[in-house]
Design a protein around this motif. Sequence first.
Motif, PDB file in Angstrom:
ATOM      1  N   THR A 120      -3.833 -30.398   4.745  1.00  0.00           N
ATOM      2  CA  THR A 120      -5.086 -31.157   4.877  1.00  0.00           C
ATOM      3  C   THR A 120      -4.880 -32.353   5.817  1.00  0.00           C
ATOM      4  O   THR A 120      -5.808 -32.769   6.501  1.00  0.00           O
ATOM      5  CB  THR A 120      -5.622 -31.633   3.513  1.00  0.00           C
ATOM      6  N   ARG A 124      -6.841 -32.284   9.789  1.00  0.00           N
ATOM      7  CA  ARG A 124      -7.994 -33.191   9.685  1.00  0.00           C
ATOM      8  C   ARG A 124      -8.752 -33.338  10.998  1.00  0.00           C
ATOM      9  O   ARG A 124      -9.977 -33.293  11.029  1.00  0.00           O
ATOM     10  CB  ARG A 124      -7.505 -34.562   9.206  1.00  0.00           C
ATOM     11  N   HIS A 129     -14.099 -30.075   7.730  1.00  0.00           N
ATOM     12  CA  HIS A 129     -13.782 -30.593   6.400  1.00  0.00           C
ATOM     13  C   HIS A 129     -12.599 -29.823   5.831  1.00  0.00           C
ATOM     14  O   HIS A 129     -12.281 -28.730   6.295  1.00  0.00           O
ATOM     15  CB  HIS A 129     -14.994 -30.449   5.470  1.00  0.00           C
TER      16      HIS A 129
ATOM     17  N   ARG B  25      -9.269 -39.625   6.097  1.00  0.00           N
ATOM     18  CA  ARG B  25     -10.193 -38.988   7.028  1.00  0.00           C
ATOM     19  C   ARG B  25     -10.924 -40.043   7.856  1.00  0.00           C
ATOM     20  O   ARG B  25     -11.074 -39.914   9.071  1.00  0.00           O
ATOM     21  CB  ARG B  25     -11.190 -38.141   6.232  1.00  0.00           C
ATOM     22  N   CYS B  74     -19.173 -37.117   8.408  1.00  0.00           N
ATOM     23  CA  CYS B  74     -18.127 -36.789   7.428  1.00  0.00           C
ATOM     24  C   CYS B  74     -18.778 -36.365   6.115  1.00  0.00           C
ATOM     25  O   CYS B  74     -19.707 -37.007   5.630  1.00  0.00           O
ATOM     26  CB  CYS B  74     -17.242 -37.994   7.150  1.00  0.00           C
TER      27      CYS B  74
END
Lengths: 534, 85
Positions: A120, A124, A129, B25, B74
């Motif tokens: 993950t 990224r 996602h 993220r 996102c």
Amino acid sequence: MSYSSRTGAQALVESLERAGVETLFGYPGGNVVDIFGFLRNSKMKFVLGRHEQGCVHMADGYARASGKPGVVLVTSGPGATNAITGLATANVDSVPLVLVSGQVPLSQIGTDAFQEADMTGICRAVTKHSFLLKSADEIPQAVAEAFYIATRGKPGAVVIDLPHDVQLQKTSAQYPERISLRAYHPDTAPKPRAVAELARLINSSNRPIFYAGGGVISSGAADDLRALSSKADIPIVTTLMGLGVIEKTSTHALGMAGMYGTEAANIALAEADLIIALGTRFSDRMTTTLKTKGKIVHVDCDPSSIEKNVSVNLGIVADIKDLITTVSSRIKPNSHTSWMKRISQLKRSSKNKVRKFKTSKIHPGAVVEAVAEAASDDAIIVTDVGQHQMFAARYYPTPKPRRFLSPGGMGTMGFAIPAAIGAALSMPNEKVVALIGDGGAQMTFNELKVASDEKLPITFIVFNNSSLGMIERMGEDSFVGNFSNPDFVMMAKALGLKAKRVSLVEELKSAVTNAVKSSHPSLLEVIVDADAKI
Amino acid sequence: MPMQKSERIYRLNCFVENKPGVLARIVGLISGRGYNIQTLNVGPTEDGTVSRMKIDVLGTEKVVNQIILQLRNCVNVIEVTRRRR
């Protein structure tokens, strides 16, 4: 129905089936072995690639040709990292794709365990996602969310990272009937004010032009756009990704714009008083040649695409198909007589128009034309990356939506062979022709074994100019190392394909026709003129 | 990077889902484009499933607007607002 006795691995396979997956591409490994156990009796068809990059490109080609999400299953560590290039390729071209990767058991995460990679973390920047699941109870929900996210708004790649022990946990969780995400609600309904403003601009312009990107195809709007173009008498230029929107033989078609585009398309963009850009991000391959004093309207389903690369007069966040169907009723039938006269003059005088190739060696453009002649209009053309790709973009006369597949954004060499396999599996009744350079062919040549194992009647055409042409032409004296080719015919035969080589101009047409008409997986190596420039 | 003429510090106020990986993220989205975070403050809200992030980032208005739009894309980001500092 009780699910209490099933494992996470079984729940995953069930969930993928519930999500409508018919074909699953992948490669086994230690941390997905328990999932593979449930694939044997699944109604999903499993296609074994030969390298995880190939598996992802297959799923990508499957998705581009069919519009359905491509799905991949790989193991942890090297299996996951090998998939990264494929994920990046699909994601940047807005291709819906879901990849499930195995992961080391939860207790071993962060311990540098055997075949551990922080998937993950690594993926990224090249996915829309990703999920790292910590309980088997999360599996059905995560699968449903992954497909929802991959296909909604701007489509993209989604990763589910699934630790081995989670696959072995028992769960009774069920696949959700509906998905509602707390934070992700892409709003792509056209707003009345934007529709009215766009209609006003189009109706009042004298030299309007449509600039169509891949978003026109992925939203299913190509037919609607062509209809509007005829009704309002507005020419269409496309990007590489938008090539299938309109056949180049049409009056309103100017072909591809940009660095490798036609002169006519680039001049028309420069002279237009209104550019209506649809479903494109204004890639740098386009903007370097984009010189306009006209107004620009930019329509995209992704708000962050607008004003990212060019300043525009009007930005509209909307689904392209919804917008075109809504705005069409407000556009009056029109004829831009003098503008269309100028367009046809540009097309006639363009240096890049299709011409007869008269050389003693085979011109790459002549190969593309021979393919177009031999294949039906509905054939799916898949390109790799390099000069042959740009020859195909320029000379293939009748690209159709989802019938001209090219890795536009990432420019991934090695795409064509596996992507053609994926396309052939999704569209078993269509002819697939892969056009490949001799550089890209050597990157994923091993995947040809899948075409022969699955008995897919794909025609692979390798353009052999014994050079990495695109790169070697970039500088006066580019150094590319010691590039040489193997015997592609022998290699293809070794992998179970019918194969032939052609080097004489007078034999090209019959060789291409035979290869394209073949009902077996076949490869044709064409020795092309290395001096042919794009 | 040295401050350029049109660059300012912008404060981004983000409400995000309180899940693992969300901070990485968001930070990755900013740093991956070569922009430096000056200050970062993450804390809980009254709703335990939502976190609040205050991010100070140096950039031109165009770049910061682009970052905000991408943050809104996102999947875990609920809301982003900005103000000039």
